[in-house]
Design a protein around this motif. Structure first.
Motif, PDB file in Angstrom:
ATOM      1  N   SER A 185      -4.396   3.542  -4.732  1.00  0.00           N
ATOM      2  CA  SER A 185      -3.158   4.407  -4.513  1.00  0.00           C
ATOM      3  C   SER A 185      -2.874   5.000  -3.723  1.00  0.00           C
ATOM      4  O   SER A 185      -1.800   5.416  -3.448  1.00  0.00           O
ATOM      5  CB  SER A 185      -3.711   5.474  -5.711  1.00  0.00           C
ATOM      6  OG  SER A 185      -4.588   5.984  -5.362  1.00  0.00           O
ATOM      7  N   LYS A 186      -3.307   4.674  -2.185  1.00  0.00           N
ATOM      8  CA  LYS A 186      -2.989   5.060  -1.339  1.00  0.00           C
ATOM      9  C   LYS A 186      -1.743   4.400  -1.020  1.00  0.00           C
ATOM     10  O   LYS A 186      -0.941   5.127  -0.177  1.00  0.00           O
ATOM     11  CB  LYS A 186      -3.947   4.519   0.002  1.00  0.00           C
ATOM     12  CG  LYS A 186      -5.184   5.785   0.014  1.00  0.00           C
ATOM     13  CD  LYS A 186      -6.329   4.920   1.064  1.00  0.00           C
ATOM     14  CE  LYS A 186      -7.453   5.974   1.362  1.00  0.00           C
ATOM     15  NZ  LYS A 186      -8.404   5.641   2.558  1.00  0.00           N
ATOM     16  N   MET A 187      -1.459   3.245  -1.404  1.00  0.00           N
ATOM     17  CA  MET A 187      -0.431   2.549  -0.750  1.00  0.00           C
ATOM     18  C   MET A 187       0.886   2.948  -1.723  1.00  0.00           C
ATOM     19  O   MET A 187       2.172   2.547  -1.485  1.00  0.00           O
ATOM     20  CB  MET A 187      -0.503   1.196  -1.380  1.00  0.00           C
ATOM     21  CG  MET A 187      -1.634   0.480  -0.416  1.00  0.00           C
ATOM     22  SD  MET A 187      -1.725  -1.340  -0.975  1.00  0.00           S
ATOM     23  CE  MET A 187      -2.766  -1.211  -2.553  1.00  0.00           C
ATOM     24  N   ALA A 188       0.756   3.836  -2.302  1.00  0.00           N
ATOM     25  CA  ALA A 188       1.829   4.649  -2.990  1.00  0.00           C
ATOM     26  C   ALA A 188       2.690   5.320  -2.052  1.00  0.00           C
ATOM     27  O   ALA A 188       3.980   5.993  -2.536  1.00  0.00           O
ATOM     28  CB  ALA A 188       1.383   5.716  -4.262  1.00  0.00           C
ATOM     29  N   SER A 189       2.259   5.755  -0.862  1.00  0.00           N
ATOM     30  CA  SER A 189       2.780   6.485   0.073  1.00  0.00           C
ATOM     31  C   SER A 189       3.995   5.550   0.746  1.00  0.00           C
ATOM     32  O   SER A 189       4.808   6.177   1.402  1.00  0.00           O
ATOM     33  CB  SER A 189       1.718   6.677   1.240  1.00  0.00           C
ATOM     34  OG  SER A 189       1.199   5.574   1.854  1.00  0.00           O
ATOM     35  N   VAL A 190       3.959   4.404   0.407  1.00  0.00           N
ATOM     36  CA  VAL A 190       5.022   3.402   0.933  1.00  0.00           C
ATOM     37  C   VAL A 190       5.999   3.208  -0.169  1.00  0.00           C
ATOM     38  O   VAL A 190       7.140   3.343  -0.201  1.00  0.00           O
ATOM     39  CB  VAL A 190       4.525   2.074   1.226  1.00  0.00           C
ATOM     40  CG1 VAL A 190       5.604   1.053   1.566  1.00  0.00           C
ATOM     41  CG2 VAL A 190       3.513   2.122   2.439  1.00  0.00           C
ATOM     42  N   ASP A 192       6.187   3.008  -5.092  1.00  0.00           N
ATOM     43  CA  ASP A 192       5.461   3.372  -6.378  1.00  0.00           C
ATOM     44  C   ASP A 192       5.015   2.028  -6.940  1.00  0.00           C
ATOM     45  O   ASP A 192       4.027   1.810  -7.819  1.00  0.00           O
ATOM     46  CB  ASP A 192       6.246   3.968  -7.363  1.00  0.00           C
ATOM     47  CG  ASP A 192       6.479   5.445  -6.975  1.00  0.00           C
ATOM     48  OD1 ASP A 192       7.384   6.044  -7.405  1.00  0.00           O
ATOM     49  OD2 ASP A 192       5.418   6.007  -6.398  1.00  0.00           O
ATOM     50  N   TRP A 194       3.429  -0.231  -5.600  1.00  0.00           N
ATOM     51  CA  TRP A 194       2.379  -0.818  -4.794  1.00  0.00           C
ATOM     52  C   TRP A 194       1.196  -1.735  -5.594  1.00  0.00           C
ATOM     53  O   TRP A 194       0.627  -2.623  -5.170  1.00  0.00           O
ATOM     54  CB  TRP A 194       1.396   0.310  -4.248  1.00  0.00           C
ATOM     55  CG  TRP A 194       0.836   1.273  -5.336  1.00  0.00           C
ATOM     56  CD1 TRP A 194       1.336   2.427  -5.790  1.00  0.00           C
ATOM     57  CD2 TRP A 194      -0.670   1.078  -5.932  1.00  0.00           C
ATOM     58  NE1 TRP A 194       0.533   2.896  -6.864  1.00  0.00           N
ATOM     59  CE2 TRP A 194      -0.716   2.108  -6.884  1.00  0.00           C
ATOM     60  CE3 TRP A 194      -1.653   0.110  -5.718  1.00  0.00           C
ATOM     61  CZ2 TRP A 194      -1.940   2.495  -7.528  1.00  0.00           C
ATOM     62  CZ3 TRP A 194      -2.601   0.510  -6.615  1.00  0.00           C
ATOM     63  CH2 TRP A 194      -2.682   1.422  -7.441  1.00  0.00           C
ATOM     64  N   THR A 200       5.185  -4.210  -0.416  1.00  0.00           N
ATOM     65  CA  THR A 200       4.660  -2.644  -0.037  1.00  0.00           C
ATOM     66  C   THR A 200       3.300  -2.601   0.323  1.00  0.00           C
ATOM     67  O   THR A 200       2.814  -1.792   1.227  1.00  0.00           O
ATOM     68  CB  THR A 200       4.741  -2.058  -1.841  1.00  0.00           C
ATOM     69  OG1 THR A 200       6.191  -2.165  -2.081  1.00  0.00           O
ATOM     70  CG2 THR A 200       4.247  -0.628  -1.520  1.00  0.00           C
ATOM     71  N   TRP A 204       2.078  -1.117   3.985  1.00  0.00           N
ATOM     72  CA  TRP A 204       0.943  -0.182   4.019  1.00  0.00           C
ATOM     73  C   TRP A 204      -0.186  -0.845   4.956  1.00  0.00           C
ATOM     74  O   TRP A 204      -0.692   0.154   5.862  1.00  0.00           O
ATOM     75  CB  TRP A 204       0.366   0.123   2.797  1.00  0.00           C
ATOM     76  CG  TRP A 204      -0.611   1.164   2.962  1.00  0.00           C
ATOM     77  CD1 TRP A 204      -0.234   2.589   2.718  1.00  0.00           C
ATOM     78  CD2 TRP A 204      -1.970   1.016   3.164  1.00  0.00           C
ATOM     79  NE1 TRP A 204      -1.747   3.331   2.976  1.00  0.00           N
ATOM     80  CE2 TRP A 204      -2.744   2.295   2.967  1.00  0.00           C
ATOM     81  CE3 TRP A 204      -2.851   0.058   3.064  1.00  0.00           C
ATOM     82  CZ2 TRP A 204      -3.963   2.401   3.230  1.00  0.00           C
ATOM     83  CZ3 TRP A 204      -4.240   0.199   3.443  1.00  0.00           C
ATOM     84  CH2 TRP A 204      -4.866   1.316   3.267  1.00  0.00           C
ATOM     85  N   TYR A 208      -1.848   0.897   8.378  1.00  0.00           N
ATOM     86  CA  TYR A 208      -3.102   1.394   8.896  1.00  0.00           C
ATOM     87  C   TYR A 208      -3.710   0.595   9.726  1.00  0.00           C
ATOM     88  O   TYR A 208      -4.539   1.113  10.760  1.00  0.00           O
ATOM     89  CB  TYR A 208      -3.737   0.776   7.272  1.00  0.00           C
ATOM     90  CG  TYR A 208      -5.403   0.786   7.308  1.00  0.00           C
ATOM     91  CD1 TYR A 208      -6.146   2.207   7.409  1.00  0.00           C
ATOM     92  CD2 TYR A 208      -6.142  -0.211   7.612  1.00  0.00           C
ATOM     93  CE1 TYR A 208      -7.427   2.164   7.403  1.00  0.00           C
ATOM     94  CE2 TYR A 208      -7.569  -0.094   7.622  1.00  0.00           C
ATOM     95  CZ  TYR A 208      -8.265   1.148   7.534  1.00  0.00           C
ATOM     96  OH  TYR A 208      -9.527   1.188   7.721  1.00  0.00           O
TER      97      TYR A 208
END
Length: 229
Positions: A185-190, A192, A194, A200, A204, A208
């Motif tokens: 779910s961290k990749m949701a920062s890029v 939805d 993900w 996407t 991310w 990182y």
């Protein structure tokens, strides 16, 4: 002569008295019979009235019993109807849940079958030797400012981590996607999407890597040293 008349008179008087007694007895007997018949008639009438009252009471009892039975049957029918209605409502609810679950499962399968989201950005010609997620990764790496010489390191790193599979999931840790983000779910920062969009996930992952190791080759070297990045 006088004596003769006297005897005749006595006899006549005796006969008269006898006749009168017989007549009186007859009348007395008739009166007793009438009285007895009247008493018997009264007893019969009383018995008839008692029987009629008894019959009426029995009819009333039967009517009350029938009314109670009808009321009980109506209550039982109403309860049965209510239970049937409740069961039907429960069945419809369960059926709706089953249908919704089936539709959700079918939608998930359709999403997975549709394949990864196609990256629409510009892909340099030097990345054309790759395809699929690796081609997208190469293009995005160049867009992020890394040189093409960094892609072999990135390629080896994510081949090791996920095989460039955007649906890869580590059953032990829960890490997800091409860069094996933990949690995914961290990749949701890029974006939805993900879970299904490799672009996407790659964006991310590159962010990182840059934040922790400066370059893909720096991340690959760390992975070689300790087994993870």
């Amino acid at each position: 002569m006088k004596r003769l008349w006297s005897r005749l008179g006595v006899r006549a008087a005796s006969v008269a008295l006898l006749v009168a007694g017989l007549t009186g007895g007859v009348y007395l007997g008739q009166d007793r019979d009438v009285q007895q018949q009247g008493a018997e008639a009264q007893l019969v009438a009383q018995a008839n009235q008692d029987e009629i009252r008894l019959l009426k009471q029995r009819q009333a009892d039967h009517a009350a019993a029938r009314a109670h039975r009808v009321q009980a049957e109506e209550a039982a029918a109403a309860k049965a109807a209510s239970e049937v209605k409740a069961a039907a409502s429960k069945a419809r609810t369960l059926e709706k849940k089953v249908i919704e679950a089936k539709e959700a499962e079918e939608a998930k399968k359709a999403e997975e079958a549709s394949g990864p989201v196609v990256f629409t950005g510009e892909i340099p010609s030097s990345c054309n030797e790759y395809n699929g997620s690796r081609e997208i990764g190469c293009a995005l790496m160049l867009d992020a400012g890394f040189g093409l010489d960094q892609f072999p390191c990135l390629d080896r790193l994510w081949k090791k981590e996920s095989g460039w599979n955007y649906k890869a999931e580590n059953s032990s840790s829960g890490a997800y996607g091409i860069p094996q983000a933990l949690p995914g779910s961290k990749m949701a920062s890029v974006a939805d999407d993900w879970k299904t969009n490799p672009a996407t996930q790659i964006k991310w992952g590159l962010g990182y890597i840059e934040g922790r190791y400066d370059t893909p080759c720096g991340a690959w070297g760390h992975s070689q040293d300790v087994g993870w990045y």
